[in-house]
Enzyme design. Structure first.
Site, PDB file in Angstrom:
ATOM      1  N   PRO A  28      -3.020  44.086  -0.185  1.00  0.00           N
ATOM      2  CA  PRO A  28      -1.791  44.358   0.561  1.00  0.00           C
ATOM      3  C   PRO A  28      -0.698  43.371   0.160  1.00  0.00           C
ATOM      4  CG  PRO A  28      -3.515  43.457   2.007  1.00  0.00           C
ATOM      5  CD  PRO A  28      -4.137  43.672   0.680  1.00  0.00           C
ATOM      6  N   GLN A 105      -3.237  47.955   5.557  1.00  0.00           N
ATOM      7  CA  GLN A 105      -3.466  46.768   6.384  1.00  0.00           C
ATOM      8  C   GLN A 105      -2.594  46.857   7.638  1.00  0.00           C
ATOM      9  OE1 GLN A 105      -1.805  42.844   5.271  1.00  0.00           O
ATOM     10  NE2 GLN A 105      -3.916  42.117   5.283  1.00  0.00           N
ATOM     11  N   TYR A 178      -1.125  34.804  10.877  1.00  0.00           N
ATOM     12  CA  TYR A 178      -0.654  35.842  11.793  1.00  0.00           C
ATOM     13  C   TYR A 178      -1.565  35.924  13.028  1.00  0.00           C
ATOM     14  CZ  TYR A 178       2.670  36.996   8.202  1.00  0.00           C
ATOM     15  OH  TYR A 178       3.691  36.904   7.299  1.00  0.00           O
ATOM     16  N   ARG A 226      -9.324  41.173   6.764  1.00  0.00           N
ATOM     17  CA  ARG A 226      -8.882  40.085   5.894  1.00  0.00           C
ATOM     18  C   ARG A 226      -8.852  38.824   6.745  1.00  0.00           C
ATOM     19  NH1 ARG A 226      -4.112  39.580   1.254  1.00  0.00           N
ATOM     20  NH2 ARG A 226      -5.713  39.023  -0.235  1.00  0.00           N
ATOM     21  N   GLY A 320      -3.127  40.446  -7.236  1.00  0.00           N
ATOM     22  CA  GLY A 320      -1.858  40.651  -6.556  1.00  0.00           C
ATOM     23  C   GLY A 320      -0.655  40.523  -7.463  1.00  0.00           C
ATOM     24  N   ARG A 321      -0.200  39.276  -7.629  1.00  0.00           N
ATOM     25  CA  ARG A 321       1.042  39.078  -8.379  1.00  0.00           C
ATOM     26  C   ARG A 321       0.964  39.558  -9.812  1.00  0.00           C
ATOM     27  NH1 ARG A 321       1.341  33.036  -6.433  1.00  0.00           N
ATOM     28  NH2 ARG A 321      -0.885  33.513  -6.326  1.00  0.00           N
TER      29      ARG A 321
END
Ligand SMILES: Cc1cc2nc3c(=O)[nH]c(=O)nc-3n(C[C@H](O)[C@H](O)[C@H](O)COP(=O)(O)O)c2cc1C
Length: 344
Positions: A28, A105, A178, A226, A320-321
């Site tokens: 995500p 997600q 989070y 996650r 990811g990146r």
């Protein structure tokens, strides 16, 4: 071509009732292309059209909020009304058209947001600032029992919408500082009710949500979490806590673990160096559970991916990146990845 097929990265694998064509995962990653109410826009569709590729086995749509208090960025996607469903269904369909299993997600920001964005004081477990954004966040308002119920109901309803929209994997975002990370971590949860105290107390909300999701969703829908194997902050979650949590999540019905970093966010700490800076954490979880585990963090080369799969460190590898920089990364073997982007 033959050598590519023999490569462990390209071996298909079962994920519950689903079959992933290979071991690569698009994790995500917020595109921040929603409209002001969190609806998918043409820019969102263009983003996933570019980044989802047949070279992936599983692709996640970015963190999508389940409640207006849970927003953490202005153009974040949302799923708290039925009107949000159609746009996300479009994304699930475009992922499936690539032969990739679609995941999404779901998230709540908790105290890691801004009152100007959500129109009220941010909410959290305790009135303790979340260590993020350089420590400049104000302390959130501790949630009351009825507010907790409202948020958990919203989570389950959004999960049902995600399932109707065609997502096979629904991931609960429980890390990067989070909402659920705040409830799990003793740094941000110092409640003196049933939701605080021991790790079992702090994890109760998340585990209760997982059990509700499993009861409400179709049996073939995979619930992923996650989470952080450790917070890497003094007084935070430890690797031992991570093992306890991984096993408790598996027992509650979670079918996939996505192991990332903790309370400080997803960026690597100063002491963490090199390719796969979080893979040891994922491997420590994988040794203790029977469900598939995703490893992530600065992975740039197929050679490295092959090594950690062959060693049995992880089952799946999120890129990811490097995938954002070049969605055809696996074919190009990471050559064009900007080094700068990988050192943040
Ligand atoms: C632009 C961007 C947006 C991200 N958004 C999310 C997100 O929505 N949810 C999440 O769990 N992680 C998010 N992350 C973290 C990535 O999923 C991933 O864990 C991180 O980039 C490390 O992997 P990498 O080194 O392969 O890039 C984001 C990362 C980037 C670069």
């Amino acid at each position: 071509m033959e050598t590519m097929i023999a490569h462990p990265v390209w071996q298909s694998v079962a994920l519950g009732a689903h079959r992933l064509r290979n071991r690569l995962v698009l994790p995500p990653m917020a595109s921040q292309t929603g409209d002001d109410t969190g609806l998918v826009t043409a820019a969102t569709v263009a983003h996933y059209t570019r980044t989802v590729r047949p070279s992936q086995g599983l692709a996640f749509v970015e963190y999508t909020t389940v409640h207006p208090w849970g927003r953490s960025e202005p153009q974040q996607l949302a799923l708290y009304t039925n009107a949000h469903e159609a746009g996300l269904a479009q994304l699930a369909a475009l992922i499936r058209r690539q032969g990739v299993v679609p995941g999404i997600q779901l998230t709540l920001a908790g105290g890691k947001t801004d009152a100007t964005l959500i129109g009220r004081q941010a909410t959290g477990a305790s009135a303790l600032a979340v260590p993020a954004h350089g420590g400049d966040l104000p302390p959130p308002a501790p949630l009351t029992a009825s507010e907790i119920t409202e948020l958990m109901d919203a989570f389950v309803e959004s999960a049902l919408r995600a399932e109707r929209a065609g997502f096979a994997v629904i991931e609960v975002h429980a890390t990067h500082g989070y909402f659920f990370n705040q409830w799990l971590s003793p740094i941000t949860n110092q409640r003196d009710d049933a939701h605080g105290g021991s790790l079992a107390g702090r994890a109760g909300l998340l585990l209760g949500l997982i059990r509700r999701m499993k009861a409400a969703l179709q049996p073939e829908t995979v619930v992923s979490v996650r989470f952080a194997a450790q917070d890497r902050l003094p007084g935070g979650l430890t690797l031992e806590d991570g093992v306890w949590l991984a096993q408790a999540l598996e027992a509650a019905g979670v079918g996939l673990l996505n192991v990332s970093s903790g309370l400080g966010g997803w960026r690597r700490g100063r002491e963490q160096r090199g390719e796969g800076y979080l893979v040891a954490d994922a491997a420590a979880m994988r040794r203790e559970v029977g469900i598939p585990v995703i490893g992530v963090g600065g992975i740039q080369t197929l050679a490295y991916a092959q090594t950690i799969l062959a060693q049995g460190d992880v089952d799946l590898i999120a890129i990811g990146r490097a995938m954002l920089a070049n969605p055809d990364w696996p074919w190009a073997d990471a050559a064009p990845v900007a080094q700068q982007a990988l050192t943040v």
